[in-house]
Design a protein around this motif. Structure first.
Motif, mmCIF file in Angstrom:
data_model
loop_
_atom_site.group_PDB
_atom_site.id
_atom_site.type_symbol
_atom_site.label_atom_id
_atom_site.label_comp_id
_atom_site.label_asym_id
_atom_site.label_seq_id
_atom_site.Cartn_x
_atom_site.Cartn_y
_atom_site.Cartn_z
ATOM 1 N N LEU A 1 0.795 -1.224 0.000
ATOM 2 C CA LEU A 1 0.000 0.000 0.000
ATOM 3 C C LEU A 1 0.827 1.273 0.000
ATOM 4 O O LEU A 1 0.514 2.231 -0.688
ATOM 5 C CB LEU A 1 -0.940 0.005 1.214
ATOM 6 N N CYS A 2 1.912 1.282 0.804
ATOM 7 C CA CYS A 2 2.586 2.555 1.039
ATOM 8 C C CYS A 2 3.501 2.922 -0.132
ATOM 9 O O CYS A 2 4.308 2.118 -0.573
ATOM 10 C CB CYS A 2 3.425 2.477 2.303
ATOM 11 N N LYS A 3 3.354 4.150 -0.581
ATOM 12 C CA LYS A 3 4.230 4.638 -1.631
ATOM 13 C C LYS A 3 5.073 5.804 -1.148
ATOM 14 O O LYS A 3 6.193 5.993 -1.591
ATOM 15 C CB LYS A 3 3.394 5.095 -2.840
ATOM 16 N N THR A 4 4.543 6.625 -0.266
ATOM 17 C CA THR A 4 5.300 7.802 0.186
ATOM 18 C C THR A 4 5.841 7.582 1.593
ATOM 19 O O THR A 4 5.410 6.683 2.310
ATOM 20 C CB THR A 4 4.398 9.039 0.198
ATOM 21 N N GLU A 5 6.792 8.418 1.967
ATOM 22 C CA GLU A 5 7.381 8.374 3.309
ATOM 23 C C GLU A 5 6.302 8.496 4.381
ATOM 24 O O GLU A 5 6.283 7.782 5.380
ATOM 25 C CB GLU A 5 8.381 9.538 3.467
ATOM 26 N N ASP A 6 5.376 9.478 4.157
ATOM 27 C CA ASP A 6 4.314 9.719 5.139
ATOM 28 C C ASP A 6 3.466 8.482 5.348
ATOM 29 O O ASP A 6 3.057 8.175 6.466
ATOM 30 C CB ASP A 6 3.416 10.873 4.669
ATOM 31 N N GLU A 7 3.200 7.796 4.263
ATOM 32 C CA GLU A 7 2.364 6.609 4.379
ATOM 33 C C GLU A 7 3.065 5.516 5.180
ATOM 34 O O GLU A 7 2.451 4.843 5.998
ATOM 35 C CB GLU A 7 1.970 6.110 2.996
ATOM 36 N N VAL A 8 4.384 5.370 4.952
ATOM 37 C CA VAL A 8 5.137 4.380 5.718
ATOM 38 C C VAL A 8 5.120 4.754 7.192
ATOM 39 O O VAL A 8 4.881 3.935 8.079
ATOM 40 C CB VAL A 8 6.590 4.283 5.205
ATOM 41 N N ARG A 9 5.305 6.031 7.446
ATOM 42 C CA ARG A 9 5.313 6.507 8.825
ATOM 43 C C ARG A 9 3.957 6.194 9.491
ATOM 44 O O ARG A 9 3.901 5.744 10.628
ATOM 45 C CB ARG A 9 5.578 8.014 8.840
ATOM 46 N N ALA A 10 2.884 6.441 8.763
ATOM 47 C CA ALA A 10 1.560 6.155 9.319
ATOM 48 C C ALA A 10 1.397 4.664 9.578
ATOM 49 O O ALA A 10 0.714 4.254 10.524
ATOM 50 C CB ALA A 10 0.468 6.649 8.385
ATOM 51 N N ALA A 11 2.042 3.829 8.752
ATOM 52 C CA ALA A 11 1.893 2.385 8.901
ATOM 53 C C ALA A 11 2.530 1.873 10.189
ATOM 54 O O ALA A 11 2.086 0.879 10.751
ATOM 55 C CB ALA A 11 2.488 1.668 7.697
ATOM 56 N N TRP A 12 3.573 2.542 10.662
ATOM 57 C CA TRP A 12 4.162 2.045 11.915
ATOM 58 C C TRP A 12 3.883 2.932 13.118
ATOM 59 O O TRP A 12 4.401 2.716 14.214
ATOM 60 C CB TRP A 12 5.661 1.752 11.776
ATOM 61 N N ALA A 13 3.016 3.946 12.963
ATOM 62 C CA ALA A 13 2.680 4.814 14.097
ATOM 63 C C ALA A 13 2.235 3.958 15.279
ATOM 64 O O ALA A 13 1.295 3.183 15.160
ATOM 65 C CB ALA A 13 1.565 5.780 13.702
ATOM 66 N N PRO A 14 2.955 4.046 16.390
ATOM 67 C CA PRO A 14 2.731 3.080 17.458
ATOM 68 C C PRO A 14 1.502 3.341 18.323
ATOM 69 O O PRO A 14 1.042 2.468 19.023
ATOM 70 C CB PRO A 14 4.002 3.207 18.295
ATOM 71 N N GLY A 15 0.948 4.567 18.336
ATOM 72 C CA GLY A 15 -0.169 4.847 19.239
ATOM 73 C C GLY A 15 0.304 4.964 20.675
ATOM 74 O O GLY A 15 1.496 4.855 20.959
ATOM 75 N N ASP A 16 -0.639 5.193 21.566
ATOM 76 C CA ASP A 16 -0.205 5.306 22.970
ATOM 77 C C ASP A 16 -0.570 4.061 23.759
ATOM 78 O O ASP A 16 -1.030 3.062 23.214
ATOM 79 C CB ASP A 16 -0.698 6.608 23.612
ATOM 80 N N LEU A 17 -0.332 4.132 25.058
ATOM 81 C CA LEU A 17 -0.364 2.934 25.885
ATOM 82 C C LEU A 17 -1.773 2.371 26.079
ATOM 83 O O LEU A 17 -1.930 1.210 26.464
ATOM 84 C CB LEU A 17 0.268 3.279 27.241
ATOM 85 N N GLY A 18 -2.806 3.179 25.832
ATOM 86 C CA GLY A 18 -4.181 2.690 25.991
ATOM 87 C C GLY A 18 -4.546 2.389 27.427
ATOM 88 O O GLY A 18 -4.937 1.266 27.769
ATOM 89 N N TYR A 19 -4.430 3.420 28.263
ATOM 90 C CA TYR A 19 -4.685 3.209 29.689
ATOM 91 C C TYR A 19 -6.103 2.730 29.954
ATOM 92 O O TYR A 19 -6.365 2.064 30.942
ATOM 93 C CB TYR A 19 -4.450 4.508 30.466
ATOM 94 N N ASN A 20 -7.045 3.119 29.084
ATOM 95 C CA ASN A 20 -8.432 2.806 29.395
ATOM 96 C C ASN A 20 -8.730 1.312 29.433
ATOM 97 O O ASN A 20 -9.668 0.893 30.077
ATOM 98 C CB ASN A 20 -9.391 3.529 28.432
ATOM 99 N N THR A 21 -7.911 0.485 28.764
ATOM 100 C CA THR A 21 -8.117 -0.963 28.908
ATOM 101 C C THR A 21 -7.049 -1.578 29.799
ATOM 102 O O THR A 21 -7.317 -2.496 30.559
ATOM 103 C CB THR A 21 -8.077 -1.660 27.553
ATOM 104 N N ARG A 22 -5.833 -1.068 29.713
ATOM 105 C CA ARG A 22 -4.734 -1.614 30.490
ATOM 106 C C ARG A 22 -5.006 -1.569 31.984
ATOM 107 O O ARG A 22 -4.881 -2.559 32.699
ATOM 108 C CB ARG A 22 -3.491 -0.778 30.252
#
Lengths: 725, 725
Positions: free
Chosen positions: A539-560
């Protein structure tokens, strides 16, 4: 559940865990996987392998690094919220370790050498496991041995008070330190005002906010920014952004198609209809540029009309010093509480814009309705849970669904299924909830993301404790039990007391499964890894798209946090009934701490910073868990017809007093900004214009409106129908 | 209680009331009694009969005047607190009137035409009174007539919500108006600081307070005054004052003894020992002057050492504007809540100095202990009350105490005694409590008199409701009833429901007795009148002594409000059970309002002004009474086996929501000063030095220390053991 299926469960879990850890060790050393295993490090502009020598690449390097990282390192990498979450894990770990080193050597011999489970001939029936023989169930009624268990409850309680007090103090200091840094943070100069009254007809809301606060804070008021309804402007803005991305993607595709053989390449095309599948075929590059050209003036118009005509009855007010903002946000402004309500401003990135203009009565009504819905859900989700616990024995399942015979009659499969079925049902069930709860909490009108997460995780905690713990523990005869409780509320102690011990093995398996498989998946990040590689390849063709593909997100305290809290509750409640659960609890939180620290240092990127406001929430819930535990123990020991159990009652009162004392002592500094902290010297003279700009929503500040003056003028433009004089 | 003793009770009460009102009319017209009937008017320097012509001297002149006086008149004469108390009375009156005009015409025919009390032959037994026939008791089980009663409960509830909402709004505006006057009030420029941390050894507390607040409020801080331990200084001061009074008295006696026959007169003497009865006989004038001469330098030394060495860890901090003080007192100052806690300053005259230096943990512990004591007292006072209600029939008394036969066998006396005995026992019993409760509340560490009164009257309310109402209503079989309640809490509804109706006549007599005799005594002021005349004749020699003899004191909210609240609770609870109680309730509050207004205008002088902070307290308790009423009605109607009573349950929820809504909407402006109000323009530039001096306790500011500079210097003098540099 018999001993063999318990061991099977444990063993398979462990095998899965080992496999996943090995996978992690192997995968994380391949440079191509760095964006999956080191996204936070990459985003901070560091080299994951830089300067750490051999250690990083050794299989246990990550463990060594997690231990080596100090608290300031954690704060620097993952923010204060992450550090507070680690404090939470280590506090619980400390509570369990201190409990275990006294409870295991004391209670195991006391329980193991009694004979309550033996039959009349003095022999232990074959269906009684060693696990059950080492638990409270093996102590005879009215036995003086029960004194040891009463002592154990006191020990666990006081260990908890001690650790919690120290942790609260520690977190409190962490928060003070983080808040008194000399960095300029926009939210420390701002205050959120809601319930702005309807202005007179010749004034805009902006004007009335300005004049009101200028009159009350003549020396410290800087500027006010009225919240506007940006729905339409944001829609156009997103459209433009979408087209821009499409152009970038199309250009990359176009460039790729220009091989040496066909230097002219193929201009990418797409269809304009639904999902790009139907409709007219157009040249993507041309079409999108055209669209952007069309939309830009529209956006500009919309921005102007939004600023002047779509002002909402909420605003951010900016002050020229931190102390002034802190003091103002704590001061009651209006005589009537339903006007000009002020609170501290949330960080710009975590503001929930659509909730800001909601009126106070609207908020209260919504909150009431949401709590009603949650209450109803808590009560009615008990029905599926009850059904699960009634069907969890495969034998019953086999009787009811005869076509399962083929599966059930295979001995190996039976053992595995029997070990996992109820736990898996529970875990799947719980995975569906957080989204619903976040949605419900958002409907309450909460103004910031961090507050939303706290609200949702509070609800999730009640859910978990009521449904999973009490629901499963009271088990199949839930409704008759409920009937008892309604007729005789103190009876809840005895009901819980009578039913809990039998379920000890179930919860032991549950804890083991959660931590082996859960942590294995967490550490190895198999799912993000696969998704990343698939996306990058196809899917990814541009740098931005690759970056979005590995964006890690945050810790998700609401379930953790609620999930950890469930384990705390379960382990505490069983710590005296069946002390053997303690090592599992210790392992859960030790591994949890280690893995969370690794993930905080290398993976997750916080999406907001609440400076540890999650802590009072965690603290209160640990005490709630402790009190469930104390009440349960009173019931269990009373059920053994040992009436000295009454000397456990003071513990409930002590817990309440402890909670109250902590609350009065520490909580205010979490809910408000102490003037001491806000009065710290700043490193540099704050640039007020930057602070102001930080709160302008992205869709209102592109291109032409970058000049703040223009933005402001647009807000103040009087839309008067009646002349000012 | 039969109908004849009920009527006797009513009649005798009424006769007493009429006699007392006639006495008042006659006595209050004699100019010599003016200090008893018009003390407040005299103290404000007005002539009681001035400019009011004939009206004042006519027998009903006081009634006309009370009606004629407007709210601002009341505020001017008795302060806002008195005006709020009148609003309370008139609100309850309005609730009862609106209830009565619907309940009486609807419920009396519905109940009166049913036949539950008739025996099988269709005749009404002779021991059933008309009063009982017109009540809920006469409605048959499961009768559709009960719908009328359910409707009545809804009517009363909504009338209450409506009136309370309007009143809260009204009081809120009164308070805002009173607080935004342009007069300079010292308490509006000050803030009370408690829990000052221990200063470093080279600093006095005064220095550390000064530097702390000067740093945090650089632009608005004016001065700080540290609270000192004035016990010893005050003792010396009081001694000197006592000697001064003695000299004045002795001089008057001496002057009187100089008749034309013996122009040299007799120099007054007294003995120095216990109560002036034993010991050496001395010349009073010489002895006292000597003593004063001796004590004055002692006082001066003590003042100096108090100011420098007896500084306590509490202080008043003064700001140079009202807005700054309001904002500062609402702002959290320290990171740790147990240091530098700030609150709004109370008025100088209502400060309880000894409570100020109490630390926060001390205060919390004391509060817990006091509440425990109150709880225990509430529970154990039930025993005497139960005993009273068991012995209240004279027949039982006669059996147990045979020597009473002579008295009991006289028919007239029996009737009177039977009518009054239980009520008198109750009233005497309740008269002993307020003092105890004030004392207990003071031990909590409350900083101001008005807060103390609120705390004590809150406790008194619980006392009254639990003991008198529930205690008497559940009556002789209290303990078995308690047993039921503990085993089955929802059963409290049915228990109350089954027992209340029978006691309707008792409470009716109670209300009648309270208002006829109580108000008669209140209005006629017989006791103060007699004391005043006795003192003036035999004891007072100087003007000051006469003034002290008629000093009227204040309204005494701490007993008044809970007593009224008891009547509210009783009348509300019986309003539907026996609607005939409503006219009595209306009469109680109508007369109460009239007499209280008269007393406020003419008699009582407020000893402090809390600007209506009593109102939220009254409001909450009226709602509590309403909820007791609603719960009782659910029980009573359910006891009639009419299961549509469940449609009353939502009322409990509505009451809670109403209370919560009022609290969030109005309460903050009572607990804190809104910035809007504090930012009003002042009439004159405040004289900061006068404001500061207002808070110097009398024993520290006589003679030589009148100069504030000296006072301050004494406080700041460093008592360092270590040199500062």
């Amino acid at each position: 559940m018999d001993i063999s299926s318990f061991l099977t469960s444990l063993l398979t879990s462990f095998v899965i865990f080992v496999v996943l850890v090995l996978l992690f060790t192997w995968l994380s050393r391949r440079p191509g996987n760095a964006p999956v295993y080191y996204p936070s490090v990459l985003l901070r502009g560091l080299d994951p392998w830089e300067g750490r020598g051999r250690g990083t690449r050794s299989p246990v390097g990550w463990i060594r690094q997690a231990f080596a990282a100090s608290e300031p390192d954690v704060v620097a990498a993952g923010g204060l919220d992450a550090a507070v979450y680690l404090v939470f894990l280590s506090s619980v770990l400390a509570i369990l370790v201190f409990s275990a080193i006294v409870l295991l050597p004391v209670l195991l011999p006391v329980a193991g050498t009694d004979h309550a489970l033996e039959d009349s001939t003095g022999r232990v029936p074959p269906n009684v496991t060693d696990f059950e023989r080492l638990a409270l169930g093996n102590v005879k009624d009215e036995s003086a041995r029960l004194w040891a268990f009463i002592f154990a409850v006191y020990w666990v309680s006081f260990v908890t008070y001690f650790i919690l007090w120290r942790s609260y103090k520690h977190v409190s200091n962490l928060r003070a330190a983080a808040r008194s840094t000399s960095d300029v943070k926009p939210e420390e100069f701002a205050m959120l005002v809601r319930d702005v009254p309807v202005p007179p007809p010749d004034q805009t809301i902006k004007d009335s906010v300005d004049s009101y606060f200028r009159a009350l804070h003549p020396d410290t008021f800087y500027k006010a920014m009225v919240v506007t309804d940006i729905k339409k402007a944001d829609k156009i803005f997103q459209e433009i952004e979408g087209h821009k991305q499409k152009i970038a993607h199309a250009e990359a595709v176009y460039a790729e198609s220009k091989t040496t053989n066909r230097p002219e390449g193929t201009r990418p095309t797409h269809r304009t209809g639904f999902l790009g599948l139907i409709g007219k075929k157009v040249d993507t590059l041309e079409y999108c540029s055209e669209k952007i050209k069309e939309l830009l003036p529209k956006l500009e118009d919309e921005q102007k009309s939004t600023l002047s005509d779509k002002q909402q009855r909420a605003a951010f007010v900016f002050f020229n010093s931190r102390a002034a903002a802190a003091s103002a946000s704590q001061t009651l402004h209006a005589q009537m509480f339903d006007e000009w309500t002020v609170t501290e401003a949330p960080e710009p990135r975590e503001v929930i814009w659509t909730n800001l203009p909601k009126k106070i009565y609207d908020r209260q009504t919504r909150q009431t309705v949401v709590y009603l819905i949650v209450f109803v859900t808590v009560v009615f989700y008990m029905i599926p849970i009850t059904a699960i616990s009634a069907v969890t024995t495969l034998q019953k399942l086999r009787e009811k669904l005869p076509f399962l015979k083929v599966v059930v009659d295979q001995p190996l499969l039976t053992t595995v299924l029997q070990a996992y079925l109820p736990q898996i049902a529970l875990i799947v069930f719980l995975a569906l909830l957080p989204t619903l709860l976040m949605l419900l909490s958002k409907l309450e009108g909460i103004p910031s993301q961090s507050h939303l997460v706290r609200a949702a995780s509070g609800k999730y905690f009640y859910f978990i404790v009521f449904n999973v713990f009490i629901g499963y523990a009271i088990g199949s005869s839930l409704f008759s039990a409920l009937q008892d409780v309604i007729n005789n509320p103190p009876g809840i102690f005895t009901t819980l007391g009578a039913r809990l011990p039998g379920n000890a093995t179930f919860f032991l398996t549950f804890v083991a499964l959660k931590f082996f498989v859960g942590y294995g998946l967490e550490l190895s990040r198999l799912v993000p890894l696969i998704i990343f590689h698939l996306k990058r390849k196809y899917l990814c063709k541009t740098e931005d798209e690759v970056r979005a593909a590995w964006a890690p997100g945050d810790l998700g305290y609401n379930t953790r946090v609620p999930n950890d809290m469930l384990i705390v509750t379960v382990v505490l409640c069983y710590s005296v009934i069946a002390p053997l659960i303690l090592p599992f609890g210790v392992a859960y939180f030790a591994l949890g701490w280690l893995i969370a620290k690794n993930q905080v240092l290398r993976v997750y990127v916080p999406s907001y910073e609440s400076n540890g406001r999650m802590w009072p929430h965690m603290h209160t819930r640990i005490i709630a868990a402790l009190m469930v535990y104390q009440a349960t123990m009173i019931g269990i020991i009373t059920a053994k017809r040992f009436y000295y159990s009454t000397i456990l009652f003071p513990l409930l009162a002590i817990s309440l007093i402890f909670a109250y004392t902590c609350h009065t002592r520490f909580y205010p500094a979490f809910a408000k900004t102490p003037l001491e902290v806000a009065s710290q010297q700043l490193k540099e003279t704050p640039n007020m214009s930057t602070i102001y700009t930080a709160y302008i929503p992205p869709c209102l500040k592109p291109e032409k409106l970058e000049d703040v003056e223009v933005f402001e003028d647009a807000q103040s433009r009087t839309t008067s129908r009646a002349p000012s004089f």
